[in-house]
Motif scaffolding. Structure first.
Motif, PDB file in Angstrom:
ATOM      1  N   SER A   1       0.826  -1.199   0.000  1.00  0.00           N
ATOM      2  CA  SER A   1       0.000   0.000   0.000  1.00  0.00           C
ATOM      3  C   SER A   1       0.862   1.251   0.000  1.00  0.00           C
ATOM      4  N   TYR A   2       1.926   1.267   0.808  1.00  0.00           N
ATOM      5  CA  TYR A   2       2.799   2.440   0.861  1.00  0.00           C
ATOM      6  C   TYR A   2       3.536   2.640  -0.463  1.00  0.00           C
ATOM      7  N   GLU A   3       3.978   1.548  -1.101  1.00  0.00           N
ATOM      8  CA  GLU A   3       4.678   1.669  -2.377  1.00  0.00           C
ATOM      9  C   GLU A   3       3.731   2.224  -3.439  1.00  0.00           C
ATOM     10  N   ASP A   4       2.508   1.730  -3.448  1.00  0.00           N
ATOM     11  CA  ASP A   4       1.512   2.209  -4.394  1.00  0.00           C
ATOM     12  C   ASP A   4       1.280   3.705  -4.200  1.00  0.00           C
ATOM     13  N   ARG A   5       1.082   4.107  -2.955  1.00  0.00           N
ATOM     14  CA  ARG A   5       0.823   5.520  -2.672  1.00  0.00           C
ATOM     15  C   ARG A   5       2.030   6.395  -3.006  1.00  0.00           C
ATOM     16  N   ALA A   6       3.231   5.902  -2.717  1.00  0.00           N
ATOM     17  CA  ALA A   6       4.439   6.676  -3.021  1.00  0.00           C
ATOM     18  C   ALA A   6       4.592   6.875  -4.523  1.00  0.00           C
ATOM     19  N   TYR A   7       4.321   5.820  -5.316  1.00  0.00           N
ATOM     20  CA  TYR A   7       4.444   5.949  -6.767  1.00  0.00           C
ATOM     21  C   TYR A   7       3.422   6.949  -7.304  1.00  0.00           C
ATOM     22  N   ARG A   8       2.178   6.851  -6.812  1.00  0.00           N
ATOM     23  CA  ARG A   8       1.155   7.790  -7.258  1.00  0.00           C
ATOM     24  C   ARG A   8       1.509   9.228  -6.845  1.00  0.00           C
ATOM     25  N   GLY A   9       2.100   9.346  -5.655  1.00  0.00           N
ATOM     26  CA  GLY A   9       2.536  10.671  -5.219  1.00  0.00           C
ATOM     27  C   GLY A   9       3.593  11.247  -6.138  1.00  0.00           C
ATOM     28  N   LEU A  10       4.537  10.400  -6.558  1.00  0.00           N
ATOM     29  CA  LEU A  10       5.587  10.863  -7.480  1.00  0.00           C
ATOM     30  C   LEU A  10       5.008  11.256  -8.830  1.00  0.00           C
ATOM     31  N   LEU A  11       3.984  10.537  -9.275  1.00  0.00           N
ATOM     32  CA  LEU A  11       3.349  10.912 -10.542  1.00  0.00           C
ATOM     33  C   LEU A  11       2.780  12.324 -10.448  1.00  0.00           C
ATOM     34  N   GLY A  12       2.226  12.650  -9.265  1.00  0.00           N
ATOM     35  CA  GLY A  12       1.689  13.996  -9.085  1.00  0.00           C
ATOM     36  C   GLY A  12       2.774  15.048  -8.989  1.00  0.00           C
ATOM     37  N   LEU A  13       3.915  14.686  -8.377  1.00  0.00           N
ATOM     38  CA  LEU A  13       5.005  15.640  -8.204  1.00  0.00           C
ATOM     39  C   LEU A  13       5.847  15.812  -9.454  1.00  0.00           C
ATOM     40  N   GLY A  14       6.049  14.736 -10.165  1.00  0.00           N
ATOM     41  CA  GLY A  14       7.009  14.746 -11.274  1.00  0.00           C
ATOM     42  C   GLY A  14       8.359  14.290 -10.781  1.00  0.00           C
TER      43      GLY A  14
ATOM     44  N   LYS B   1      18.547  12.969  -1.815  1.00  0.00           N
ATOM     45  CA  LYS B   1      18.262  12.325  -3.093  1.00  0.00           C
ATOM     46  C   LYS B   1      16.914  12.791  -3.629  1.00  0.00           C
ATOM     47  N   ARG B   2      16.833  12.809  -4.965  1.00  0.00           N
ATOM     48  CA  ARG B   2      15.565  13.116  -5.592  1.00  0.00           C
ATOM     49  C   ARG B   2      15.097  11.899  -6.390  1.00  0.00           C
ATOM     50  N   TYR B   3      13.796  11.747  -6.455  1.00  0.00           N
ATOM     51  CA  TYR B   3      13.198  10.576  -7.119  1.00  0.00           C
ATOM     52  C   TYR B   3      12.243  11.052  -8.205  1.00  0.00           C
ATOM     53  N   ALA B   4      12.167  10.265  -9.279  1.00  0.00           N
ATOM     54  CA  ALA B   4      11.206  10.540 -10.354  1.00  0.00           C
ATOM     55  C   ALA B   4      10.597   9.207 -10.787  1.00  0.00           C
TER      56      ALA B   4
END
Length: 268
Positions: free
Chosen positions: A11-24, A64-67
């Motif tokens: 659940s956390y991985e899913d939410r983190a990925y969706r969050g990154l999609l929103g952030l870029g 670190k930055r993530y995309a």
């Protein structure tokens, strides 16, 4: 599929990925704020995404930055990972199959008596094919008449293929037919398959007028007996299955007498 969790993400991985999609792109703190993943769990979530190739990491700066990788790429990679996982599981199941069968066979008993019936042509044939596929030592086929529901052109080759598969497992197959049944079966099977069948060992085919009815003896202990409709004798009503050594022995003795007197077919 409704979410990436269906493909193995937490659940956390899913939410983190969706969050990154929103952030870029963003730092772990940015992703935690955007996705609602607790700060104490965000690094584990991002690490899981990184290990699956779902995020790119800019590691030459602090923090670190993530995309995120593109959604199509992410889903493809997750599906491929699932495919490899399933293949490994199947290989494990296949490698352990024989051991499991042996263990179950050690506990199997054939001393008891049991019977059942499959009513209707389709269910009757399904039961017959199941028992032929389960044969370990021998299959005896005795057929003197064809039910109007047993289409020799259709079911005949299917039964023959099952018998050939049994032969390849080392099962002895003996087939005793009436002259009319032999003619019908021969017409339903092409010359190449017929020649291949007769050449197989241990396969034996004989023809006789000295038997009645259709039955199948499996491993000398099981009998599948075709039952005709009493109001329409040319129609298959049911397949009666009996596991009874005493009855099977009687059937085998009667078959042996007819078999010895029958005409051997060794050339089609």
């Amino acid at each position: 599929m409704e979410s990436l969790r269906d493909l193995g993400l937490s659940s956390y991985e899913d939410r983190a990925y969706r969050g990154l999609l929103g952030l870029g792109s963003g730092t772990a703190a940015d992703v935690a704020a955007e996705s609602g993943v607790p700060k104490g769990r965000i690094y584990d979530a991002l690490g899981g995404l990184e290990s699956r190739g779902l995020v790119r990491v800019q590691a030459d700066r602090e923090p670190k930055r993530y995309a995120p990788v593109e959604p199509g790429v992410a889903v493809d990679r997750l599906v491929e990972g699932k495919r490899r996982e399933l293949e490994r599981r199947i290989e494990t199941y296949e490698s352990g199959k024989a051991t499991l069968v042996d263990r179950l066979a050690d506990a199997e008993t054939t001393a008891d008596r049991f019977w059942t019936a499959a009513v209707g042509a389709d269910d009757a044939l399904e039961l017959l094919f199941e028992r032929v596929d389960a044969a370990a030592a021998s299959v005896v086929v005795v057929a003197t008449e064809v039910s109007s529901q047993f289409e020799v052109d259709r079911e005949g080759p299917v039964l023959l293929d099952r018998l050939l598969a049994a032969i390849r497992r080392g099962v002895d197959v003996s087939v005793l037919l009436s002259p009319s049944m032999f003619a019908a079966a021969r017409a339903a099977v092409d010359d190449e398959r017929a020649a291949l069948t007769v050449a197989q060992a241990p396969f034996e085919l004989r023809v006789t007028d000295d038997v009645y009815g259709n039955f199948y003896l499996i491993d000398g202990e099981e009998v599948c007996l075709e039952v005709s409709d009493p109001l329409a004798p040319d129609r298959l009503f049911a397949m009666l299955y009996l596991r009874d050594r005493g009855f099977a022995t009687r059937v085998r003795d009667g078959f042996d007498d007819a078999w010895r007197a029958a005409e051997v077919v060794d050339d089609l």
